[in-house]
Structures are given as structure tokens and as C-alpha cells.
Design a protein around this motif. Structure first.
Motif, mmCIF file in Angstrom:
data_model
loop_
_atom_site.group_PDB
_atom_site.id
_atom_site.type_symbol
_atom_site.label_atom_id
_atom_site.label_comp_id
_atom_site.label_asym_id
_atom_site.label_seq_id
_atom_site.Cartn_x
_atom_site.Cartn_y
_atom_site.Cartn_z
ATOM 1 N N LYS A 41 -7.922 42.160 -15.006
ATOM 2 C CA LYS A 41 -6.842 42.343 -15.749
ATOM 3 C C LYS A 41 -5.556 42.078 -15.837
ATOM 4 O O LYS A 41 -5.954 40.461 -15.226
ATOM 5 N N ILE A 42 -5.450 42.051 -16.976
ATOM 6 C CA ILE A 42 -3.817 40.911 -16.757
ATOM 7 C C ILE A 42 -2.332 41.892 -17.194
ATOM 8 O O ILE A 42 -2.677 42.835 -18.083
ATOM 9 N N SER A 43 -1.348 41.124 -16.103
ATOM 10 C CA SER A 43 -0.336 41.843 -16.397
ATOM 11 C C SER A 43 0.728 40.523 -17.016
ATOM 12 O O SER A 43 0.721 39.386 -16.137
ATOM 13 N N SER A 49 0.389 45.934 -19.185
ATOM 14 C CA SER A 49 -1.302 45.149 -18.636
ATOM 15 C C SER A 49 -2.156 45.562 -19.461
ATOM 16 O O SER A 49 -1.787 47.024 -20.451
ATOM 17 N N TRP A 50 -2.789 44.754 -19.393
ATOM 18 C CA TRP A 50 -3.896 45.462 -19.880
ATOM 19 C C TRP A 50 -5.216 45.264 -19.761
ATOM 20 O O TRP A 50 -5.570 44.438 -18.273
ATOM 21 N N SER A 51 -6.579 46.559 -19.600
ATOM 22 C CA SER A 51 -7.020 46.349 -18.226
ATOM 23 C C SER A 51 -8.047 47.198 -18.718
ATOM 24 O O SER A 51 -8.343 47.822 -20.612
#
Length: 92
Positions: A41-43, A49-51
Motif C-alpha cells: 500500500k502507498i500513502s 493512498s493506493w492499495s
């Protein structure tokens, strides 16, 4: 805005060459893709955020023939906007 326009904007805002901006953007995109591919996951606080989420297999329908088809399970990328981005988009 397309990728070229984004590169131009980054270069101008950061005071760097277009080549450096392109390299930075491609590095960012590559790292986001690799992290999501691994299930991470990127926050980015304030931005969003991307998941990755799993979409189960399901039955669908061909709209032309009405015939039922099987749609395979797959992973999908989800993006949730952060509060600062939502505020910026909704400010008139």
C-alpha cells in the motif's frame, strides 16, 4: 493533463530540466507499480493512498446476446483521496 504536460509542469515548478522531471516521474510510477504488484500500500498524507483489492470471480452478461459469461477473479487498484486533495477539488 497528459504525461508530457505533467513533466513540463514538474520541471517548471521544481526548477529542474524536463529530462530530470521525466526521470523522477518515471521512477515514481515504477515504484508505485512495483509496490502494488507485491500487494503493498502507498500513502501520501493529504494526497491519498493506493492499495490492491481482490475482486472475486462472478457471472456477467453479454449485453448483445444476453448470454451469461464467467468473469475471472482479478486484482484491482483502488485510490482513496486524502483530505487536502478533496478540499482542493471541492473549493470553488
Amino acid at each position: 493533463m497528459n504525461k508530457t504536460e505533467l513533466i513540463d509542469a514538474i520541471a517548471e515548478d521544481a526548477g529542474i530540466s524536463k529530462a530530470a522531471a521525466k526521470k523522477a516521474l518515471e521512477s515514481f510510477l515504477s515504484n508505485v507499480g512495483e509496490t502494488l504488484k507485491k500487494g503493498g500500500k502507498i500513502s501520501l498524507v493529504g494526497f491519498g493512498s493506493w492499495s490492491v483489492s481482490e475482486r472475486a470471480a462472478r457471472d456477467g452478461r453479454n449485453p448483445q446476446t444476453g448470454k451469461t459469461i464467467q468473469i475471472a477473479a482479478k486484482n484491482v487498484v483502488k485510490f482513496k483521496a486524502g483530505s487536502e486533495l478533496e478540499t482542493a477539488v471541492n473549493t470553488k
